[in-house]
Design an enzyme around this catalytic site. Sequence first.
Site, mmCIF file in Angstrom:
data_model
loop_
_atom_site.group_PDB
_atom_site.id
_atom_site.type_symbol
_atom_site.label_atom_id
_atom_site.label_comp_id
_atom_site.label_asym_id
_atom_site.label_seq_id
_atom_site.Cartn_x
_atom_site.Cartn_y
_atom_site.Cartn_z
ATOM 1 N N HIS A 42 0.832 -1.209 0.000
ATOM 2 C CA HIS A 42 0.000 0.000 0.000
ATOM 3 C C HIS A 42 0.867 1.259 0.000
ATOM 4 O O HIS A 42 1.241 1.771 1.052
ATOM 5 C CB HIS A 42 -0.887 -0.037 1.258
ATOM 6 C CG HIS A 42 -1.908 1.044 1.319
ATOM 7 N ND1 HIS A 42 -2.918 1.043 2.240
ATOM 8 C CD2 HIS A 42 -2.084 2.174 0.601
ATOM 9 C CE1 HIS A 42 -3.668 2.113 2.089
ATOM 10 N NE2 HIS A 42 -3.174 2.823 1.087
ATOM 11 N N HIS A 44 1.497 5.222 -2.156
ATOM 12 C CA HIS A 44 1.031 6.233 -3.112
ATOM 13 C C HIS A 44 2.279 6.974 -3.599
ATOM 14 O O HIS A 44 2.717 7.929 -2.969
ATOM 15 C CB HIS A 44 0.085 7.230 -2.436
ATOM 16 C CG HIS A 44 -1.130 6.612 -1.823
ATOM 17 N ND1 HIS A 44 -2.351 6.573 -2.469
ATOM 18 C CD2 HIS A 44 -1.336 6.006 -0.624
ATOM 19 C CE1 HIS A 44 -3.251 5.980 -1.678
ATOM 20 N NE2 HIS A 44 -2.652 5.627 -0.554
ATOM 21 N N HIS A 167 -10.698 0.942 0.572
ATOM 22 C CA HIS A 167 -10.687 2.031 1.547
ATOM 23 C C HIS A 167 -12.101 2.054 2.118
ATOM 24 O O HIS A 167 -13.025 2.578 1.500
ATOM 25 C CB HIS A 167 -10.349 3.358 0.876
ATOM 26 C CG HIS A 167 -10.266 4.495 1.848
ATOM 27 N ND1 HIS A 167 -9.137 5.254 2.014
ATOM 28 C CD2 HIS A 167 -11.169 4.969 2.747
ATOM 29 C CE1 HIS A 167 -9.356 6.160 2.954
ATOM 30 N NE2 HIS A 167 -10.581 6.014 3.409
ATOM 31 N N ASP A 294 1.027 2.693 3.812
ATOM 32 C CA ASP A 294 0.171 3.772 3.300
ATOM 33 C C ASP A 294 1.000 5.039 3.098
ATOM 34 O O ASP A 294 0.571 6.144 3.447
ATOM 35 C CB ASP A 294 -1.040 4.034 4.212
ATOM 36 C CG ASP A 294 -2.142 4.805 3.493
ATOM 37 O OD1 ASP A 294 -1.961 5.139 2.311
ATOM 38 O OD2 ASP A 294 -3.174 5.074 4.129
HETATM 39 O O1 DOR Z 1 -4.514 9.661 4.255
HETATM 40 C C1 DOR Z 1 -4.665 9.221 3.124
HETATM 41 N N1 DOR Z 1 -3.902 9.637 2.101
HETATM 42 N N2 DOR Z 1 -5.632 8.329 2.906
HETATM 43 C C2 DOR Z 1 -5.980 7.974 1.658
HETATM 44 O O2 DOR Z 1 -6.917 7.235 1.519
HETATM 45 C C3 DOR Z 1 -5.278 8.500 0.489
HETATM 46 C C4 DOR Z 1 -3.945 8.980 0.853
HETATM 47 C C5 DOR Z 1 -3.344 9.867 -0.210
HETATM 48 O O3 DOR Z 1 -3.286 9.425 -1.349
HETATM 49 O O4 DOR Z 1 -2.921 10.974 0.098
HETATM 50 ZN ZN ZN Z 2 -3.688 4.753 0.997
#
Ligand code: DOR
Ligand code: ZN
Length: 407
Positions: A42, A44, A167, A294
Amino acid sequence: MLTINNVLMPNGTRQTITRKYNKEMTLDGSDLLALPGLIDPHVHFRVPGMEDKEDWQHASKAALRGGYTMVFDMPNTKPATTTKERLQNKIERINQQLAEVDLPLRYQLFFGADKNQFHEIAKVKDEIVGIKVFMGASTGDLLMDDESSLHAIYALAKAYNLVIALHAEDELIIRENASKYANETDFKYHSIIRAPQAATKAVDLVIQLSELYGVTSYILHVSTFGELNLVREAKLRGVPVYVETCPHYLFLDDSMYPELNGRGKMNPPLRSLADQEVLWQALTDGTIDTIGSDHAPHKLDEKEQPLCKCPSGVPGIETTLPLLISAWQADKISLLRIVELLHANPKKIFNLPENDDLVLVDIVNTQVLRDEQMATKCKWTPFVGRELTGFPRYVYINQRLIDCRSL
Ligand code: DOR
Ligand code: ZN
């Protein structure tokens, strides 16, 4: 041949291990722990469209420095990864960025669920690690909160044998609370607006869908006692649900907003210490299957804005392992469990092939986390100031030995 002598293994023994290598090299493993290459299911990494926050040149360094040799990247990019063409464009850009820094990070991509683009799924089903569904809105414009679309995506996942990653926060509850508390400025209201009930309501629906369609659900960033209760019961009934939590829910809590402010804003939000205790129990008893970082970088000047403007998300890929190794040293978790959470379980859930990747972790020296020292492009960490041990010293991947201090 690469030989590492007297290295600590997760089962507590000391061993000599070897790997194929283009010359003879021997390392003294006395201060090192050997782990398989870690998998972060997970992240980004923001490509395409948000390269001011992160890119693969920086994120690959951050990943390797964190002990990860494989990451699964999320589709909430700009544009979102919801068509075959966008997926291919994304792959090209990633490969180009990795080639620029000559770093060998393995990756897989999630495909974004968009009810207007369902026909694209058939075209990409063999190229993706799974489908990502945002049941509650977060960074980006992906949102699929109506039940009929959720049924449709589960039917497709069944037909193509795909995993759905969710999510799971209920959009309606969040919107109602957001309007109720619209004038609040204290960051603690982020946790009140995105209340635990929003998460439990969505997880309840996910379990029903998984059971009805016989489709594997991977519930992302579980953070509350209530979600774990539902999942524990569903697993006992044989429902194919797997659960991830994240380092921020294990090492930060909602009493820390006064010091963290925007650095503590993410979705789902920070929870109570009571929730955190239950998460630690669920890590030990096997209810939680994985820990995903995350890793969701935003720029520090964005995070320093007031509550209503501050974006949600925190970086985490280079601090997850040191936090967990430090927790092992404090007797909070075993090394074997860390390997299950960060390697064996994601490999099993997502059916990944074997490799001989290796991470050699320094378990003797400590470091205090500093924003400037982070490899992520956003250059900060919500764990700033913590003194940790367990930073990787070398990563072996694709017959290359990478010295983490050179990154
Ligand atoms: O805190 C978060 N940031 N939760 C998410 O679901 C997306 C993520 C983001 O891409 O910034
Ligand atoms: Zn995420």
